[in-house]
Design a protein around this motif. Sequence first.
Motif, PDB file in Angstrom:
ATOM      1  N   ILE A   8       0.856  -1.192   0.000  1.00 37.50           N
ATOM      2  CA  ILE A   8       0.000   0.000   0.000  1.00 37.50           C
ATOM      3  C   ILE A   8       0.889   1.238   0.000  1.00 37.50           C
ATOM      4  CG2 ILE A   8      -1.873   1.231   1.157  1.00 37.50           C
ATOM      5  CD1 ILE A   8      -2.609  -1.413   2.574  1.00 37.50           C
ATOM      6  N   LEU A   9       0.719   2.077  -1.015  1.00 38.16           N
ATOM      7  CA  LEU A   9       1.432   3.348  -1.065  1.00 38.16           C
ATOM      8  C   LEU A   9       0.620   4.363  -0.264  1.00 38.16           C
ATOM      9  CD1 LEU A   9       2.225   3.379  -4.901  1.00 38.16           C
ATOM     10  CD2 LEU A   9       3.861   2.916  -3.066  1.00 38.16           C
ATOM     11  N   VAL A  22       0.597  -7.637  -5.130  1.00 41.92           N
ATOM     12  CA  VAL A  22      -0.406  -6.676  -5.576  1.00 41.92           C
ATOM     13  C   VAL A  22      -0.078  -5.347  -4.916  1.00 41.92           C
ATOM     14  CG1 VAL A  22      -2.854  -6.024  -5.528  1.00 41.92           C
ATOM     15  CG2 VAL A  22      -2.234  -8.411  -5.918  1.00 41.92           C
ATOM     16  N   LEU A  23      -0.143  -4.270  -5.712  1.00 40.83           N
ATOM     17  CA  LEU A  23       0.182  -2.943  -5.184  1.00 40.83           C
ATOM     18  C   LEU A  23      -1.023  -2.036  -5.357  1.00 40.83           C
ATOM     19  CD1 LEU A  23       2.459  -1.058  -4.064  1.00 40.83           C
ATOM     20  CD2 LEU A  23       2.986  -0.479  -6.442  1.00 40.83           C
ATOM     21  N   THR A  24      -1.355  -1.288  -4.304  1.00 42.75           N
ATOM     22  CA  THR A  24      -2.418  -0.298  -4.410  1.00 42.75           C
ATOM     23  C   THR A  24      -1.947   0.992  -3.748  1.00 42.75           C
ATOM     24  OG1 THR A  24      -4.804   0.065  -4.153  1.00 42.75           O
ATOM     25  CG2 THR A  24      -3.671  -0.945  -2.292  1.00 42.75           C
ATOM     26  N   PHE A  25      -2.802   2.008  -3.756  1.00 40.70           N
ATOM     27  CA  PHE A  25      -2.434   3.285  -3.136  1.00 40.70           C
ATOM     28  C   PHE A  25      -3.649   3.838  -2.427  1.00 40.70           C
ATOM     29  CE2 PHE A  25      -3.224   3.629  -7.708  1.00 40.70           C
ATOM     30  CZ  PHE A  25      -4.313   4.468  -7.743  1.00 40.70           C
ATOM     31  N   GLU A  26      -3.391   4.621  -1.398  1.00 42.63           N
ATOM     32  CA  GLU A  26      -4.512   5.221  -0.668  1.00 42.63           C
ATOM     33  C   GLU A  26      -4.487   6.729  -0.870  1.00 42.63           C
ATOM     34  OE1 GLU A  26      -4.215   6.236   3.436  1.00 42.63           O
ATOM     35  OE2 GLU A  26      -2.562   7.276   2.470  1.00 42.63           O
ATOM     36  N   LYS A  30       0.912  -6.722 -10.057  1.00 42.32           N
ATOM     37  CA  LYS A  30      -0.466  -6.285 -10.299  1.00 42.32           C
ATOM     38  C   LYS A  30      -0.666  -4.954  -9.588  1.00 42.32           C
ATOM     39  CE  LYS A  30      -2.705 -10.719 -11.098  1.00 42.32           C
ATOM     40  NZ  LYS A  30      -4.032 -10.786 -11.721  1.00 42.32           N
ATOM     41  N   VAL A  31      -0.905  -3.899 -10.350  1.00 42.84           N
ATOM     42  CA  VAL A  31      -1.123  -2.576  -9.769  1.00 42.84           C
ATOM     43  C   VAL A  31      -2.585  -2.209  -9.983  1.00 42.84           C
ATOM     44  CG1 VAL A  31      -0.464  -0.147  -9.808  1.00 42.84           C
ATOM     45  CG2 VAL A  31       1.264  -1.913 -10.266  1.00 42.84           C
ATOM     46  N   PHE A  32      -3.315  -2.073  -8.881  1.00 42.45           N
ATOM     47  CA  PHE A  32      -4.745  -1.737  -8.948  1.00 42.45           C
ATOM     48  C   PHE A  32      -5.060  -0.616  -7.983  1.00 42.45           C
ATOM     49  CE2 PHE A  32      -5.123  -6.434  -9.947  1.00 42.45           C
ATOM     50  CZ  PHE A  32      -5.237  -6.235 -11.314  1.00 42.45           C
ATOM     51  N   PRO A  33      -5.750   0.419  -8.404  1.00 45.22           N
ATOM     52  CA  PRO A  33      -6.081   0.778  -9.773  1.00 45.22           C
ATOM     53  C   PRO A  33      -4.824   0.942 -10.648  1.00 45.22           C
ATOM     54  CG  PRO A  33      -7.345   2.082  -8.208  1.00 45.22           C
ATOM     55  CD  PRO A  33      -6.340   1.330  -7.425  1.00 45.22           C
ATOM     56  N   SER A  34      -5.003   0.906 -11.955  1.00 43.72           N
ATOM     57  CA  SER A  34      -3.858   0.886 -12.868  1.00 43.72           C
ATOM     58  C   SER A  34      -3.177   2.240 -12.981  1.00 43.72           C
ATOM     59  CB  SER A  34      -4.331   0.466 -14.258  1.00 43.72           C
ATOM     60  OG  SER A  34      -5.110   1.516 -14.820  1.00 43.72           O
ATOM     61  N   SER A  35      -1.933   2.226 -13.444  1.00 45.16           N
ATOM     62  CA  SER A  35      -1.183   3.472 -13.657  1.00 45.16           C
ATOM     63  C   SER A  35      -1.906   4.346 -14.681  1.00 45.16           C
ATOM     64  CB  SER A  35       0.236   3.157 -14.126  1.00 45.16           C
ATOM     65  OG  SER A  35       0.196   2.566 -15.409  1.00 45.16           O
ATOM     66  N   LYS A  36      -2.537   3.700 -15.658  1.00 49.72           N
ATOM     67  CA  LYS A  36      -3.202   4.458 -16.725  1.00 49.72           C
ATOM     68  C   LYS A  36      -4.361   5.276 -16.151  1.00 49.72           C
ATOM     69  CE  LYS A  36      -5.244   3.757 -21.243  1.00 49.72           C
ATOM     70  NZ  LYS A  36      -6.252   2.873 -21.826  1.00 49.72           N
ATOM     71  N   THR A  37      -5.176   4.619 -15.325  1.00 46.77           N
ATOM     72  CA  THR A  37      -6.282   5.319 -14.678  1.00 46.77           C
ATOM     73  C   THR A  37      -5.768   6.454 -13.802  1.00 46.77           C
ATOM     74  OG1 THR A  37      -7.642   3.334 -14.625  1.00 46.77           O
ATOM     75  CG2 THR A  37      -8.187   5.042 -13.045  1.00 46.77           C
ATOM     76  N   LEU A  38      -4.753   6.149 -13.027  1.00 49.41           N
ATOM     77  CA  LEU A  38      -4.252   7.173 -12.103  1.00 49.41           C
ATOM     78  C   LEU A  38      -3.688   8.359 -12.873  1.00 49.41           C
ATOM     79  CD1 LEU A  38      -3.788   8.081  -9.238  1.00 49.41           C
ATOM     80  CD2 LEU A  38      -1.586   6.894  -9.253  1.00 49.41           C
ATOM     81  N   ARG A  39      -2.984   8.078 -13.987  1.00 49.75           N
ATOM     82  CA  ARG A  39      -2.395   9.160 -14.782  1.00 49.75           C
ATOM     83  C   ARG A  39      -3.499  10.078 -15.311  1.00 49.75           C
ATOM     84  NH1 ARG A  39       2.803   9.352 -16.598  1.00 49.75           N
ATOM     85  NH2 ARG A  39       3.234   7.125 -16.632  1.00 49.75           N
ATOM     86  N   THR A  40      -4.587   9.486 -15.750  1.00 51.85           N
ATOM     87  CA  THR A  40      -5.710  10.289 -16.254  1.00 51.85           C
ATOM     88  C   THR A  40      -6.326  11.130 -15.134  1.00 51.85           C
ATOM     89  OG1 THR A  40      -6.204   8.546 -17.842  1.00 51.85           O
ATOM     90  CG2 THR A  40      -7.952  10.152 -17.422  1.00 51.85           C
ATOM     91  N   PRO A  90      -9.848   7.394  -7.106  1.00 51.62           N
ATOM     92  CA  PRO A  90      -9.699   5.953  -7.371  1.00 51.62           C
ATOM     93  C   PRO A  90      -9.274   5.193  -6.120  1.00 51.62           C
ATOM     94  CG  PRO A  90      -7.741   7.110  -8.098  1.00 51.62           C
ATOM     95  CD  PRO A  90      -8.628   8.129  -7.453  1.00 51.62           C
ATOM     96  N   ARG A  91     -10.094   5.238  -5.074  1.00 49.39           N
ATOM     97  CA  ARG A  91      -9.689   4.689  -3.769  1.00 49.39           C
ATOM     98  C   ARG A  91     -10.870   4.826  -2.800  1.00 49.39           C
ATOM     99  NH1 ARG A  91      -9.761   9.435  -1.359  1.00 49.39           N
ATOM    100  NH2 ARG A  91      -9.000  11.241  -2.507  1.00 49.39           N
TER     101      ARG A  91
END
Lengths: 384, 384
Positions: free
Chosen positions: B12-13, B71-75, B93-103, B271-272
């Motif tokens: 968890i980041l 699995v990696l996620t962020f709060e 496995k990064v969820f939510p994805s880097s692509k979603t987070l970048r957007t 996204p969290r």
Amino acid sequence: MNYFSSDFKLGILGGGQLGKMMLYDTRKYDIYTCVIDPSPEAPSRLACNEFTVGDLLDYDTVVNFGKQVDVLTFEIENVNVDALETLEDEGVKVFPSSKTLRTIQNKATQKLFYRDHNIPTADFSRFAHPSEIQDAVDNGGLSYPFVWKSARFGYDGTGVKVVRRYTDLIDLPNVECIAEDLIPFKNELAVIVARNEKGDLKTYPVVEMEFHPEANQVEYVICPARIPDAIAKKAELVALKTAAAFKHVGLLAVEMFQTEDDEILVNEVAPRPHNSGHYSIEASYTSQFEQQLRCILGLPLGNTESKVAGVMVNLVGAEDYTGNVLYKNIEKIMAMEGVTPHIYGKKQTRPFRKMGHVTIVNKDIAVAREIAEKVKRTIEVISE
Amino acid sequence: MNYFSSDFKLGILGGGQLGKMMLYDTRKYDIYTCVIDPSPEAPSRLACNEFTVGDLLDYDTVVNFGKQVDVLTFEIENVNVDALETLEDEGVKVFPSSKTLRTIQNKATQKLFYRDHNIPTADFSRFAHPSEIQDAVDNGGLSYPFVWKSARFGYDGTGVKVVRRYTDLIDLPNVECIAEDLIPFKNELAVIVARNEKGDLKTYPVVEMEFHPEANQVEYVICPARIPDAIAKKAELVALKTAAAFKHVGLLAVEMFQTEDDEILVNEVAPRPHNSGHYSIEASYTSQFEQQLRCILGLPLGNTESKVAGVMVNLVGAEDYTGNVLYKNIEKIMAMEGVTPHIYGKKQTRPFRKMGHVTIVNKDIAVAREIAEKVKRTIEVISE
């Protein structure tokens, strides 16, 4: 005292699953906790502020641990009670008290306490050794069948035996014990009572332990119990009377029999959060673990009513497996409605070891009970 | 993958209050967790298995941390997204994805995403610098009033400003930004959507943010929102469409406006787990934190319905206090029915700092709302 400040420290003797679940709530309130347990792998080793490995039966260990905290509690009865008394004398708040624990630790003393306080319980006789039981039978003072219980730390299956004939007596350990009337009962019930230092009292609803028809083992804890209101009321009053007699501070789980004649008899009590209250995490307005904190910290008692009906199933190690635990089909039960598994975090399974529990909640208790049966048929606690 | 075995590690980041509350559930499931946060005093430092101090915006730090987990996620959104992409390429496995987070990280890109996917949102223009806004106003391409938002990491109160006249533009920071139509709205609503890798989707009920009539600050989050069913249905569909457009894995909190004309416009997404879902710990069959775990671990989604109605009040530092925090009258609110305070464990308070929240549950939402008002009037977050 300001429990929500970093100057305050709560000590917990024992770091098993009960302590672990209590830590959900100390974290919620950001209460500083110190935990001691003999095992460095204890489920509570995480989530507390300080974790110590130590022998809970060693006087000096418990005294030294207790001296550093403001309020001391325990999640297991098998602790050094002399140490608790010393700590009380030195001004540490120990809840439940050493006096209560001393009475409860010894089943003979516990039974005498009920008799002295006019609390209904099965008739019994007290013996220093099992050999005296044989004498009593020979003299006509005791007749088969009866329930033998060791006075100290007898738990279901180890310190309890139904004695139906002479040969059942032969292998009993040579310890202080009681012989209790064997009570034919309709239901085994339990009520958790919460009481704080001011004497505020609340009861959780009466729960029912449903037994497996053949194995004679508790399969489900059901809240509320499917019994008439009048019986529930009676059980609640007996439980309240018991907690008040102890001048108990904390939770007191009162296990009772509903006899064939609808009498309520106290079987035994546990001065702590209890297996029969695990459903409360998901089903009640206030979980038993939060309530225990409220009791021992002198906070107002929380609402003990249920939001929804709850059924609890214990997860015990399957008979033929020993080793690194594997929860087979856990994903399947998590797909069922209102199902929450609690995994205690013990790494090794062995036959019948308590590894976790599952709570099933639903607005309709009959639906919860049905899903519980599916859960029980689906999940398996095996080894890798 | 067996999430319930000790071979599995969840990273968890961020170790703030959201991570802390997620740890209630990783403990419940005994899931091995590694947390990283820049502060050694982070609320999540307890209850995880491994805690690391590190900069979440540093590429190497995040890559090295992420490599050790399955699995990696962020709060928190403010993390190094290039590092997430590298980790995805390496099979984490990064969820939510880097692509979603970048957007989502860039508000201009986020708004363009809505436009591209036909998701209703307030009209806006994108600017590289605020000076371009003035040009647009001068050229008649933009007219007062409008809402200025910095594109990157603007949060309420810091990166958002209502611009009504030229002078409001003067002190804006010289960063990429958007100018958005100022929408007169009846209600600010939010829906949390849960989606797993298989594409299973569930929505939590629509919640309503009730504003203080004068201070124009969110005072209460109310579940369910007191709006007509047709509006609720519309908001749910917009939220579902948004999560599906992102092919989101995890929770997506979708904040929306209900306009004067009963249109639903997406304001922004997170996204969290989200402040608007805190009520779910006490009120829902599945708390948002448990649901986030279910989503990112590929477990079946839990029931998002409520057992009871819930109202949430944020506990923020009182205006005139800075220093060691003191929760004045917390015992008083704990005596009120169905009230659960959550104390995040930040040692220092300062004006408006988010220090905790209080959930009030009741079968009757009107009663919960009344008690919430009492809670708000009673508790004070001050300093010693």
